[in-house]
Design a protein around this motif. Structure first.
Motif, PDB file in Angstrom:
ATOM      1  N   CYS A  10       0.657  -1.276   0.148  1.00 38.69           N
ATOM      2  CA  CYS A  10      -0.126  -0.070  -0.096  1.00 38.69           C
ATOM      3  C   CYS A  10       0.938   1.265  -0.006  1.00 38.69           C
ATOM      4  N   SER A  12      -0.720   4.352   0.297  1.00 32.07           N
ATOM      5  CA  SER A  12      -1.518   5.381   0.982  1.00 32.07           C
ATOM      6  C   SER A  12      -2.099   6.334   0.112  1.00 32.07           C
ATOM      7  N   CYS A  16      -8.824   3.829  -2.668  1.00 31.65           N
ATOM      8  CA  CYS A  16      -9.931   2.932  -1.994  1.00 31.65           C
ATOM      9  C   CYS A  16     -10.829   3.612  -0.971  1.00 31.65           C
ATOM     10  N   LEU A  32      -2.772   3.724   6.042  1.00 30.95           N
ATOM     11  CA  LEU A  32      -4.233   3.355   5.629  1.00 30.95           C
ATOM     12  C   LEU A  32      -4.794   2.363   6.584  1.00 30.95           C
ATOM     13  N   PRO A  55      -3.860   0.724  -7.276  1.00 34.74           N
ATOM     14  CA  PRO A  55      -2.855   0.381  -8.431  1.00 34.74           C
ATOM     15  C   PRO A  55      -1.883  -0.476  -7.712  1.00 34.74           C
ATOM     16  N   LYS A  56      -1.888  -0.798  -6.599  1.00 37.97           N
ATOM     17  CA  LYS A  56      -0.600  -1.473  -6.040  1.00 37.97           C
ATOM     18  C   LYS A  56      -1.170  -2.963  -5.757  1.00 37.97           C
TER      19      LYS A  56
HETATM   20  S1  SF4 Z   1      -5.852   2.177  -3.291  1.00 38.04           S
HETATM   21 FE1  SF4 Z   1      -4.347   0.598  -2.565  1.00 38.04          FE
HETATM   22  S2  SF4 Z   1      -2.363   1.676  -2.530  1.00 38.04           S
HETATM   23 FE2  SF4 Z   1      -4.210   3.147  -2.333  1.00 38.04          FE
HETATM   24  S3  SF4 Z   1      -4.561   3.437  -0.228  1.00 38.04           S
HETATM   25 FE3  SF4 Z   1      -5.873   1.890  -0.831  1.00 38.04          FE
HETATM   26  S4  SF4 Z   1      -4.822  -0.139  -0.486  1.00 38.04           S
HETATM   27 FE4  SF4 Z   1      -3.379   1.608  -0.455  1.00 38.04          FE
END
Ligand code: SF4
Length: 63
Positions: A10, A12, A16, A32, A55-56
Motif C-alpha cells: 500500500c 496510501s 480505496c 491506511l 494500483p498496487k
Molecule cells: S488504493 Fe491501494 S495503495 Fe491506495 S490506499 Fe488503498 S490499498 Fe493503499
C-alpha cells in the motif's frame, strides 16, 4: 466477505477510501486503516470496486 490489505504494498494514495470510506481510511499519519475486515453486505460492491481500483493490488477480498 473478508478484506485484507497488504500494508507492504500500500502506498496510501487513498483511492480505496474514495470508493469505500466506510471500510478504508487513510489518516493524517499517512497510513491506511481497515475499519472493518468483514464489511456488511450493502458495502460489498463498493469494496470490490476499491479492490479493482487499487494500483498496487494491495487489497484482497475473500468470499
Ligand atoms: S488504493 Fe491501494 S495503495 Fe491506495 S490506499 Fe488503498 S490499498 Fe493503499
Amino acid at each position: 466477505m473478508r478484506v485484507e490489505v497488504d500494508h507492504d504494498q500500500c502506498e496510501s494514495n487513498a483511492l480505496c477510501m474514495g470508493r469505500a470510506p466506510e471500510v478504508f481510511e487513510v489518516r493524517d499519519d499517512d497510513f491506511l486503516y481497515l475499519l472493518t475486515e468483514e464489511p456488511s453486505p450493502e458495502l460489498h460492491e463498493k469494496v470490490r470496486q476499491a479492490e479493482r481500483l487499487c494500483p498496487k493490488r494491495a487489497i484482497t477480498v475473500h468470499g
